[in-house]
Design an enzyme around this catalytic site. Structure first.
Site, mmCIF file in Angstrom:
data_model
loop_
_atom_site.group_PDB
_atom_site.id
_atom_site.type_symbol
_atom_site.label_atom_id
_atom_site.label_comp_id
_atom_site.label_asym_id
_atom_site.label_seq_id
_atom_site.Cartn_x
_atom_site.Cartn_y
_atom_site.Cartn_z
ATOM 1 N N SER A 18 0.838 -1.195 0.000
ATOM 2 C CA SER A 18 0.000 0.000 0.000
ATOM 3 C C SER A 18 0.872 1.243 0.000
ATOM 4 C CB SER A 18 -0.891 0.021 1.240
ATOM 5 O OG SER A 18 -1.412 1.329 1.383
ATOM 6 N N HIS A 42 -1.229 -1.237 -4.089
ATOM 7 C CA HIS A 42 -2.525 -1.034 -3.427
ATOM 8 C C HIS A 42 -2.739 0.472 -3.273
ATOM 9 C CE1 HIS A 42 -5.834 -2.317 -0.771
ATOM 10 N NE2 HIS A 42 -5.489 -1.317 0.023
ATOM 11 N N ASP A 63 -4.905 3.294 -1.799
ATOM 12 C CA ASP A 63 -5.879 3.595 -0.751
ATOM 13 C C ASP A 63 -6.467 4.985 -0.945
ATOM 14 O OD1 ASP A 63 -6.016 1.350 1.050
ATOM 15 O OD2 ASP A 63 -3.923 1.774 1.568
ATOM 16 N N MET A 109 -9.071 7.733 0.174
ATOM 17 C CA MET A 109 -9.864 8.108 1.353
ATOM 18 C C MET A 109 -10.407 9.515 1.188
ATOM 19 S SD MET A 109 -7.241 6.815 4.256
ATOM 20 C CE MET A 109 -6.660 5.124 4.316
ATOM 21 N N HIS A 147 -8.467 0.525 -3.677
ATOM 22 C CA HIS A 147 -9.315 0.340 -2.500
ATOM 23 C C HIS A 147 -10.019 1.660 -2.224
ATOM 24 C CE1 HIS A 147 -9.422 -0.711 2.117
ATOM 25 N NE2 HIS A 147 -10.617 -0.663 1.568
ATOM 26 N N MET A 153 -12.192 3.919 -0.220
ATOM 27 C CA MET A 153 -12.802 4.165 1.103
ATOM 28 C C MET A 153 -13.470 5.528 1.028
ATOM 29 S SD MET A 153 -9.617 2.686 3.280
ATOM 30 C CE MET A 153 -8.525 2.928 1.896
ATOM 31 N N MET A 209 -11.018 -6.295 5.913
ATOM 32 C CA MET A 209 -10.269 -5.264 6.641
ATOM 33 C C MET A 209 -9.885 -5.807 8.015
ATOM 34 S SD MET A 209 -9.677 -2.745 4.745
ATOM 35 C CE MET A 209 -8.766 -1.883 6.031
ATOM 36 N N GLY A 264 -8.695 3.759 7.470
ATOM 37 C CA GLY A 264 -8.448 5.187 7.646
ATOM 38 C C GLY A 264 -6.976 5.532 7.793
ATOM 39 N N PHE A 265 -6.225 4.622 8.365
ATOM 40 C CA PHE A 265 -4.827 4.946 8.661
ATOM 41 C C PHE A 265 -3.929 3.723 8.494
ATOM 42 C CE2 PHE A 265 -7.691 7.497 11.184
ATOM 43 C CZ PHE A 265 -7.274 8.788 10.876
ATOM 44 N N GLY A 266 -2.686 3.973 8.128
ATOM 45 C CA GLY A 266 -1.686 2.910 8.116
ATOM 46 C C GLY A 266 -1.147 2.736 9.526
ATOM 47 N N GLY A 267 -0.434 1.660 9.744
ATOM 48 C CA GLY A 267 0.300 1.464 10.987
ATOM 49 C C GLY A 267 -0.515 1.081 12.201
ATOM 50 N N ASP A 274 -6.140 -6.729 4.666
ATOM 51 C CA ASP A 274 -5.562 -5.378 4.651
ATOM 52 C C ASP A 274 -5.613 -4.772 6.051
ATOM 53 O OD1 ASP A 274 -4.791 -2.790 4.065
ATOM 54 O OD2 ASP A 274 -6.554 -2.317 2.843
ATOM 55 N N GLY A 275 -4.429 -4.490 6.594
ATOM 56 C CA GLY A 275 -4.346 -3.777 7.868
ATOM 57 C C GLY A 275 -3.553 -4.542 8.913
ATOM 58 N N GLY A 276 -2.448 -3.952 9.325
ATOM 59 C CA GLY A 276 -1.670 -4.535 10.414
ATOM 60 C C GLY A 276 -0.932 -5.819 10.060
ATOM 61 N N GLY A 280 1.300 -1.980 4.199
ATOM 62 C CA GLY A 280 1.697 -0.590 4.018
ATOM 63 C C GLY A 280 2.964 -0.281 4.785
ATOM 64 N N SER A 281 2.803 -0.076 6.091
ATOM 65 C CA SER A 281 3.965 0.321 6.892
ATOM 66 C C SER A 281 5.035 -0.766 6.944
ATOM 67 C CB SER A 281 3.527 0.720 8.303
ATOM 68 O OG SER A 281 2.676 -0.246 8.855
HETATM 69 C C1 DX5 Z 1 -6.125 1.260 5.944
HETATM 70 C C2 DX5 Z 1 -5.712 1.016 4.518
HETATM 71 C C3 DX5 Z 1 -4.592 0.073 4.424
HETATM 72 C C4 DX5 Z 1 -3.312 0.589 5.033
HETATM 73 C C5 DX5 Z 1 -2.570 -0.581 5.567
HETATM 74 O O1 DX5 Z 1 -7.251 2.030 5.963
HETATM 75 O O2 DX5 Z 1 -6.799 0.474 3.777
HETATM 76 O O3 DX5 Z 1 -4.372 -0.364 3.089
HETATM 77 O O4 DX5 Z 1 -2.506 1.271 4.127
HETATM 78 O O5 DX5 Z 1 -1.488 -0.120 6.284
HETATM 79 P P1 DX5 Z 1 -0.714 -1.055 7.317
HETATM 80 O O6 DX5 Z 1 -0.219 -2.254 6.538
HETATM 81 O O7 DX5 Z 1 0.360 -0.178 7.822
HETATM 82 O O8 DX5 Z 1 -1.708 -1.467 8.367
HETATM 83 ZN ZN ZN Z 2 -6.320 -0.546 1.810
#
Ligand code: DX5
Ligand code: ZN
Length: 224
Positions: A7, A32, A34, A36, A65, A67, A136, A141-144, A175-177, A197-198
């Site tokens: 991402s 990916h 994202d 938003m 993706h 959102m 999800m 909404g946020f990475g990390g 997707d996420g964490g 992502g992160s």
């Molecule tokens: C969250 C995004 C994810 C995000 C994942 O809302 O849809 O795609 O970038 O980031 P990580 O892998 O850091 O959780």
């Molecule tokens: Zn995503």
């Protein structure tokens, strides 16, 4: 084969083209994207112009993706030669069946995503229409953010449905964490595409390549 979709949300936006190139050269199967809008999720990222500006910097297809609220109005903006999937949220539309048909009518593959609080059964009547289901594993909404464990149960449920229903042929994406430590667990549960992502874009350029290599090892695509 298990696939990786880094991402770009966690990339350094001032060097986005360069970082996208590094990621795809290191073997990323998708980028990916994202998107938003600050309404469906409490954050604003970027729109289709940013995605399109990457076209000459990467060779990987896009996994978009969305959102956003009113996704119906924006589908055509994200259709490019490089767009493989457009993924919309079940929670973002009243007319999910129509929206999936709309995506498919553009020639792009259609995906549907569910938030952590949304049960898999809400997708029952569209699972035969979609090419991908995105689980999800954080609140979008946020990475990390930290991985929500219950997501693995949803992945197992979807894998079971896919096995049982002859009319279903979707890929499962999470997707996420996701990091190199919990990746194996979700892959074993039935995930086909990992979004990270992160865990990919943190650190300098060498680290991005190294991070992708580590994921590829967990996916059984590079020697440990
Ligand atoms: C969250 C995004 C994810 C995000 C994942 O809302 O849809 O795609 O970038 O980031 P990580 O892998 O850091 O959780
Ligand atoms: Zn995503």
């Amino acid at each position: 084969m298990k696939l990786l979709s880094p991402s770009i949300l966690s990339a350094d936006f001032s060097a986005l083209g360069h970082q996208a190139k590094i990621a795809t050269e290191a073997g990323a199967d998708f980028l990916h994207i994202d998107v938003m809008d600050g309404h469906f999720v409490p954050n604003i990222s970027f729109g289709s112009a940013v995605m399109k500006s990457l076209n000459s910097h990467n060779t990987a297809p896009y996994d978009v993706h969305l959102m956003i609220e009113n996704p119906e109005q924006y589908i055509s903006e994200f259709v490019t030669d490089k767009t493989e999937y457009i993924v919309v949220h079940q929670e973002a539309t009243i007319h999910l069946n129509r929206l999936i048909s709309q995506i498919k009518s553009t020639g792009v593959k259609a995906g549907v995503s569910i938030n952590p609080a949304t049960p898999v059964y809400t997708l029952k009547h569209v699972l035969n229409m979609v090419d991908l289901v995105l689980v999800m594993s954080v609140n979008p909404g946020f990475g990390g953010q930290s991985f929500i464990e219950d997501s693995v149960n949803k992945v197992r449920e979807l894998a079971r449905i896919r096995e049982e229903r002859e009319d279903c042929n979707f890929l499962i994406e999470i997707d996420g964490g996701i990091n190199r430590k919990n990746a194996k667990m979700v892959l074993d549960a039935g995930v086909d595409i990992i979004v990270a992502g992160s865990a990919v874009f943190k650190g300098d350029e060498e680290t991005i390549t190294e991070n992708i290599n580590e994921f590829m090892k967990v996916m059984g695509r590079r020697n440990p």
